[in-house]
Design an enzyme around this catalytic site. Structure first.
Site, PDB file in Angstrom:
ATOM      1  CG  ASN A 208      -0.196  -0.119   2.507  1.00 45.36           C
ATOM      2  OD1 ASN A 208       0.675   0.688   2.805  1.00 45.36           O
ATOM      3  ND2 ASN A 208      -0.504  -1.153   3.290  1.00 45.36           N
ATOM      4  CE  LYS A 287       7.473 -11.713 -15.169  1.00 45.71           C
ATOM      5  NZ  LYS A 287       8.202 -11.139 -16.273  1.00 45.71           N
ATOM      6  CE  LYS A 337     -10.488   0.008  11.089  1.00 45.87           C
ATOM      7  NZ  LYS A 337      -9.891   0.729   9.988  1.00 45.87           N
TER       8      LYS A 337
HETATM    9  O1  PMT Z   1       3.372   5.909   6.530  1.00 45.60           O
HETATM   10  P1  PMT Z   1       2.816   7.248   6.111  1.00 45.60           P
HETATM   11  O2  PMT Z   1       2.960   7.485   4.632  1.00 45.60           O
HETATM   12  O3  PMT Z   1       3.364   8.362   6.936  1.00 45.60           O
HETATM   13  O4  PMT Z   1       1.222   7.222   6.364  1.00 45.60           O
HETATM   14  C1  PMT Z   1       0.740   7.186   7.650  1.00 45.60           C
HETATM   15  C2  PMT Z   1      -0.413   6.181   7.799  1.00 45.60           C
HETATM   16  C3  PMT Z   1      -1.602   6.656   6.995  1.00 45.60           C
HETATM   17  C4  PMT Z   1      -0.004   4.794   7.318  1.00 45.60           C
HETATM   18  C5  PMT Z   1      -0.749   6.109   9.328  1.00 45.60           C
HETATM   19  O5  PMT Z   1      -1.061   7.396   9.789  1.00 45.60           O
HETATM   20  C6  PMT Z   1      -1.912   5.168   9.596  1.00 45.60           C
HETATM   21  O6  PMT Z   1      -3.072   5.533   9.532  1.00 45.60           O
HETATM   22  N1  PMT Z   1      -1.597   3.878   9.910  1.00 45.60           N
HETATM   23  C7  PMT Z   1      -2.558   2.813  10.081  1.00 45.60           C
HETATM   24  C8  PMT Z   1      -3.007   2.315   8.735  1.00 45.60           C
HETATM   25  C9  PMT Z   1      -3.970   1.147   8.830  1.00 45.60           C
HETATM   26  O7  PMT Z   1      -3.612   0.073   8.492  1.00 45.60           O
HETATM   27  O8  PMT Z   1      -5.102   1.442   9.369  1.00 45.60           O
HETATM   28  P2  PMT Z   1      -6.306   0.341   9.596  1.00 45.60           P
HETATM   29  O9  PMT Z   1      -7.453   1.203   9.931  1.00 45.60           O
HETATM   30  O10 PMT Z   1      -6.400  -0.548   8.442  1.00 45.60           O
HETATM   31  O11 PMT Z   1      -5.825  -0.499  10.824  1.00 45.60           O
HETATM   32  C10 PMT Z   1      -6.171  -0.188  12.171  1.00 45.60           C
HETATM   33  C11 PMT Z   1      -5.051  -0.518  13.107  1.00 45.60           C
HETATM   34  O12 PMT Z   1      -4.810  -1.924  13.144  1.00 45.60           O
HETATM   35  C12 PMT Z   1      -3.707   0.109  12.744  1.00 45.60           C
HETATM   36  O13 PMT Z   1      -3.080   0.545  13.918  1.00 45.60           O
HETATM   37  C13 PMT Z   1      -2.942  -1.028  12.083  1.00 45.60           C
HETATM   38  O14 PMT Z   1      -1.538  -0.887  12.295  1.00 45.60           O
HETATM   39  C14 PMT Z   1      -3.485  -2.248  12.804  1.00 45.60           C
HETATM   40  N2  PMT Z   1      -3.524  -3.461  11.966  1.00 45.60           N
HETATM   41  C15 PMT Z   1      -4.225  -3.485  10.821  1.00 45.60           C
HETATM   42  C16 PMT Z   1      -4.304  -4.654  10.085  1.00 45.60           C
HETATM   43  C17 PMT Z   1      -3.606  -5.778  10.519  1.00 45.60           C
HETATM   44  N3  PMT Z   1      -3.634  -6.905   9.830  1.00 45.60           N
HETATM   45  N4  PMT Z   1      -2.905  -5.734  11.656  1.00 45.60           N
HETATM   46  C18 PMT Z   1      -2.857  -4.597  12.394  1.00 45.60           C
HETATM   47  O15 PMT Z   1      -2.211  -4.562  13.432  1.00 45.60           O
END
Ligand code: PMT
Length: 399
Positions: A208, A287, A337
Site C-alpha cells: 500500500n 513468475k 476499531k
Molecule cells: O506511513 P505514512 O505514509 O506516513 O502514512 C501514515 C499512515 C496513513 C499509514 C498512518 O497514519 C496510519 O493511519 N496507519 C494505520 C493504517 C492502517 O492500516 O489502518 P487500519 O485502519 O487498516 O488499521 C487499524 C489498526 O490496526 C492500525 O493501527 C494497524 O496498524 C493495525 N492493523 C491493521 C491490520 C492488521 N492486519 N494488523 C494490524 O495490526
C-alpha cells in the site's frame, strides 16, 4: 519542535565535510533555532563565512580579535547558548580541545563553554583510527563531551572506512535528543511503521501507499524525549532514526512475530504501520506468465496484529495505541476499531485528503479515547502530530 527557540552555537573546523555544516544550519533554522556560527581559519578555506551568515542571519566570527562587544563574544556564546556543536571536528581541533589549547576563537569558546558540547569528528579513516585521536576522544567522552561517531562509507580522500561526517539530518536528530525535555526517560516504546509487502511470486507483491513517515516521526520524537525505542518497520526508503533500534520486516507475518515478541517488554506500543489486510493464499515459485486475458488471485486475511495484542494484554504494554486510516465515516470506523482492538487511544486519519495520511509530511488527525472523548487536532507536520500523541500518552500513563 524541541529545538524551536533554542540557541545553538555551531563551530565549523577545517575539513572537507564543512560543506555539510551548511545544510545543518539550514535544518536548524527551519526548526526555529537561533544559530550562531564560528569558524576556524582553515574552515574558511572550504566554505565562505558569507554562506553561513546568509543562512543563519547572524554574523559569523572567525578570528579572536573580530569581537567588538564589551562582553566578549566567545564567553557570551559559550555560556549563553543551549548547546555548542562542533561539526565537522578535525583531529587537530579534537587534540586542542583535549589539551586545553585556546589559540583561536573557536578553541577559546569551547574552553569557556558551560553548556553541553556535541562533537562530530570527521576525517580520513586511518586518522580516525589513530590511537592519538581515539585516546583524545576517550578523554573528552569522560569529561562529558557528547561524541557522535562518524559514519562509514567512501571518504573524500577516495578511501573507504569510518570517518564521514554523519548526515545533517542525523546530527539534527542527535541535537533533538540532547535538547529534548527527557520527560520520557525510563519508558520503553515499540512503534510500528510503513507498509507490509505480501509476495505473489518472485517479482510481484501486494502493498500500500504507506511511506513510514508517521511511524518514524513517532519513533524519533519518543527517542528525542528520552525513551528507549524499538521501531518495527516495513519496507520504506527512510533512513533509520538515530538512537532507535530498527527491526526491518516485510510481511504481516514477520511484523507480527517482531511486534508480539517484544510488546510485553514495553510500556507503550503504537501501531502506525499500514499492515496489508489480505495476502495471496499461495506463493508461486516462478513468475506468473502473462497467458490469459484475466487472472484470479485467491487472497486470505493477514493476522490482525493489534487485535491480538489487545486481546492478550496483561500488565504490559501499559498503553496501547492504534491508528485508523479511513476514507469515509472516519469517527464511526475509528470508534469501532478502538473497542474491537481493546486500545487506550486511536489516531483517526482521513486518508482521502491530499495533505494527510499516506506519503505526505503533514497529517490531520482526531484522537479518540476509551471514555468517548474526541480531540480534533489541526493540520500539522507529522513531527508535530507525533508530539501531541506523545503528550497524550504521557497523560494515559499518569505522568
Ligand atoms: O506511513 P505514512 O505514509 O506516513 O502514512 C501514515 C499512515 C496513513 C499509514 C498512518 O497514519 C496510519 O493511519 N496507519 C494505520 C493504517 C492502517 O492500516 O489502518 P487500519 O485502519 O487498516 O488499521 C487499524 C489498526 O490496526 C492500525 O493501527 C494497524 O496498524 C493495525 N492493523 C491493521 C491490520 C492488521 N492486519 N494488523 C494490524 O495490526
Amino acid at each position: 519542535m524541541l529545538i524551536k527557540d533554542k540557541k545553538i552555537v555551531l563551530g565549523v573546523t577545517g575539513g572537507i565535510a564543512a560543506y555539510k555544516a551548511v545544510e545543518l544550519v539550514r535544518l536548524l533554522v527551519l526548526e526555529g533555532a537561533e544559530v550562531q556560527v564560528g569558524m576556524t581559519a582553515h574552515a574558511m578555506e572550504f566554505v565562505a563565512p558569507l554562506t553561513f551568515e546568509a543562512l543563519s542571519g547572524h554574523k559569523v566570527i572567525c578570528h579572536m580579535f573580530e569581537q567588538h562587544h564589551v562582553v566578549m563574544e566567545h564567553i557570551e556564546w559559550a555560556q549563553g547558548s543551549d548547546l555548542v556543536v562542533i561539526a565537522p571536528a578535525t583531529a587537530n581541533f579534537i587534540g586542542k580541545m583535549t589539551h586545553g589549547i585556546a589559540d583561536d576563537f573557536l578553541s577559546t569558546l569551547v574552553l569557556a563553554a558551560t553548556v553541553p558540547i556535541l562533537l562530530c569528528p570527521a576525517m580520513n579513516n586511518k586518522m580516525y583510527e589513530n590511537v592519538a585521536v581515539q585516546e583524545n576522544l576517550e578523554i573528552l567522552r569522560k569529561r562529558g563531551i557528547h561524541i557522535m561517531e562518524p559514519a562509514q562509507g567512501s571518504l573524500a580522500c577516495r578511501s573507504e572506512g569510518r570517518g564521514r561526517l554523519p548526515e545533517p539530518v542525523d546530527i539534527l536528530e542527535q541535537i533533538r535528543i540532547l535538547l529534548g525535555p527527557n520527560d520520557m526517560q525510563g519508558l520503553k516504546f515499540l512503534v510500528s511503521a510503513g507498509p507490509t509487502a505480501e509476495p505473489i511470486d518472485p517479482v510481484r507483491y501486494i502493498t500500500n501507499r504507506s511511506s513510514g513517515k508517521m511511524g518514524y516521526a513517532l519513533a524519533r520524537m519518543a527517542r528525542a524525549r528520552g525513551a528507549e525505542v524499538v521501531l518495527v518497520s516495513g519496507p520504506t526508503s527512510l533512513p533509520p532514526p538515530v538512537g532507535v533500534e530498527v527491526i526491518g520486516v516485510r510481511t504481516a507475518e514477520e511484523m507480527k512475530a517482531a511486534v508480539l515478541g517484544r510488546a510485553k517488554a514495553c510500556d507503550v506500543v503504537i501501531m502506525a504501520a499500514a499492515v496489508v489486510d489480505y495476502r495471496p493464499k499461495r506463493y508461486e515459485e516462478h513468475k506468473i506468465k502473462k497467458e490469459d486475458e484475466s487472472l484470479r488471485l485467491d487472497l486470505e486475511k493477514t493476522p490482525d496484529i493489534l487485535k491480538e495484542l489487545g486481546k492478550s494484554r496483561g500488565e504490559t504494554p501499559r498503553v496501547l495505541v492504534g491508528f485508523a486510516a479511513e476514507t469515509q465515516d472516519l469517527l464511526n470506523h475509528a470508534q469501532q476499531k478502538l473497542q474491537e482492538k481493546n486500545l487506550d487511544m486511536i489516531v483517526a486519519n482521513d486518508v482521502s485528503r491530499t495533505d494527510a495520511g499516506f506519503d505526505v509530511d503533514t497529517n490531520l488527525v482526531k484522537l479518540l479515547y476509551r471514555d468517548g472523548v474526541i480531540e480534533d487536532l489541526p493540520l500539522m507536520s507529522k513531527d508535530e502530530v507525533a508530539g501531541w500523541i506523545l503528550d497524550r500518552i504521557k497523560g494515559l500513563l499518569g505522568l
